[in-house]
Motif scaffolding. Structure first.
Motif, PDB file in Angstrom:
ATOM      1  N   SER A  75       0.845  -1.210   0.000  1.00 13.17           N
ATOM      2  CA  SER A  75       0.000   0.000   0.000  1.00 13.17           C
ATOM      3  C   SER A  75       0.873   1.250   0.000  1.00 13.17           C
ATOM      4  O   SER A  75       0.591   2.202  -0.741  1.00 13.17           O
ATOM      5  N   ASP A 101      -5.767  -0.926  -4.684  1.00 12.90           N
ATOM      6  CA  ASP A 101      -5.161  -1.470  -3.467  1.00 12.90           C
ATOM      7  C   ASP A 101      -6.113  -2.482  -2.825  1.00 12.90           C
ATOM      8  O   ASP A 101      -7.041  -2.090  -2.111  1.00 12.90           O
ATOM      9  N   GLU A 102      -5.898  -3.731  -3.093  1.00 14.88           N
ATOM     10  CA  GLU A 102      -6.731  -4.825  -2.577  1.00 14.88           C
ATOM     11  C   GLU A 102      -8.226  -4.515  -2.719  1.00 14.88           C
ATOM     12  O   GLU A 102      -8.977  -4.500  -1.743  1.00 14.88           O
TER      13      GLU A 102
HETATM   14 MG    MG Z   1      -2.050  -2.794   2.153  1.00 16.57          MG
END
Ligand code: MG
Ligand code: ADP
Length: 256
Positions: free
Chosen positions: A57, A177-178
């Motif tokens: 991240s 991000d995910e």
């Molecule tokens: Mg992360």
């Protein structure tokens, strides 16, 4: 167009759209990212995976300056990220970002969530912004929800709205991000399908995900991060079937 202009344009197109050169970042004394080198070509799709806390991240947040790096260089479409606010704004206009938690404004309708940026940041007329928003809501197959509020939608629907919202800003690169890791399993596919469509249309994408099916069908390259470094990268086929690094092998044995 003169020959030199043509050459210059061609070389600009050949340049990586994202380039990180010897990039380091610290949170206080904690050296979170160490000597990150990454080149992303236009239209390339890159998947980043790695254990929790490895810096995934942080790395992608540095690319649109949600986090500041301390050493090395980050260049996005020829614009170097420095403390110059003008450059930061230019880079943010190029880069869309989709988070794990959708970050929609709860008190605004879906349509208002989508038109806020275009109206206030891009100075688009409201009508034009609404037309664009509806087009992208159709694209993520959710146009009928335009008048609702985020809380009235499922997680998968909210994430598709978040993707549409990013697209309304007409980015050249999308960072994810995910995007599916907060979703119930039955909603993962509807979001991945939207991302696959985007990839098929040629969007440059940097995606942090552990969805290996997505990585295998879409990614040009898969990267593995551990302890703040990119420790391995390869084509999806080689990465999953023939990992080289011991840490990659361990990680894959835990998630597959
Ligand atoms: Mg992360
Ligand atoms: P990942 O996304 O791979 O799980 P992160 O980039 O979120 O990893 O975090 C990397 C490391 O940096 C972790 O050890 C995390 O605790 C730490 N970290 C993240 N954000 C901050 C912050 N704002 N301040 C201090 N440490 C942070």
């Amino acid at each position: 167009m003169t020959d030199t202009t043509a050459q210059k344009t061609a070389s600009t197109i050949d340049q990586p759209i994202i380039e990180l050169i010897g990039m380091h970042k610290w949170y206080g004394d904690f050296h979170v990212l160490s000597d990150i080198n990454l080149k992303v070509a236009r239209r390339e799709r890159i998947v980043i995976c790695g254990p929790s806390g490895s810096g995934k991240s942080t790395m992608i947040r540095c690319i649109n300056r949600l986090e500041e790096h301390q050493r090395g260089r980050i260049i996005v479409d020829g614009i170097e990220l420095t403390n110059d606010i003008k450059n930061i704004e230019k880079v943010r206009a190029e880069v869309g970002m989709v988070f794990q938690h959708f970050n929609l404004f709860p008190h605004l309708t879906i349509l208002e969530n989508l038109t806020l940026g275009p109206i206030w940041v891009r100075k688009e007329p409201k009508k034009e912004a609404e037309e664009t928003a509806m087009m992208f809501l159709e694209k993520v197959k959710i146009a009928e929800q335009a008048k609702k509020y985020p809380g009235q939608l499922s997680g998968g629907q909210q994430q598709r709205v978040a993707i549409a919202r990013s697209l309304c800003m007409k980015p050249n690169v999308m960072l994810f991000d995910e995007p599916t890791s907060a979703l119930d399993p039955e909603m993962v596919k509807e979001v991945l399908d939207v991302m696959i469509d985007l990839a098929d249309e040629g969007m440059t994408m940097l995606v942090v995900t552990h969805e290996m099916g997505f990585a295998k069908s879409v990614a040009d390259r898969v990267m593995f991060m551990d302890e703040g470094q990119i420790v391995e990268e390869n084509t999806p086929h080689e990465f999953f079937d023939n990992p080289q690094n011991e840490r990659t092998k361990l990680f894959l044995s835990q998630i597959l």
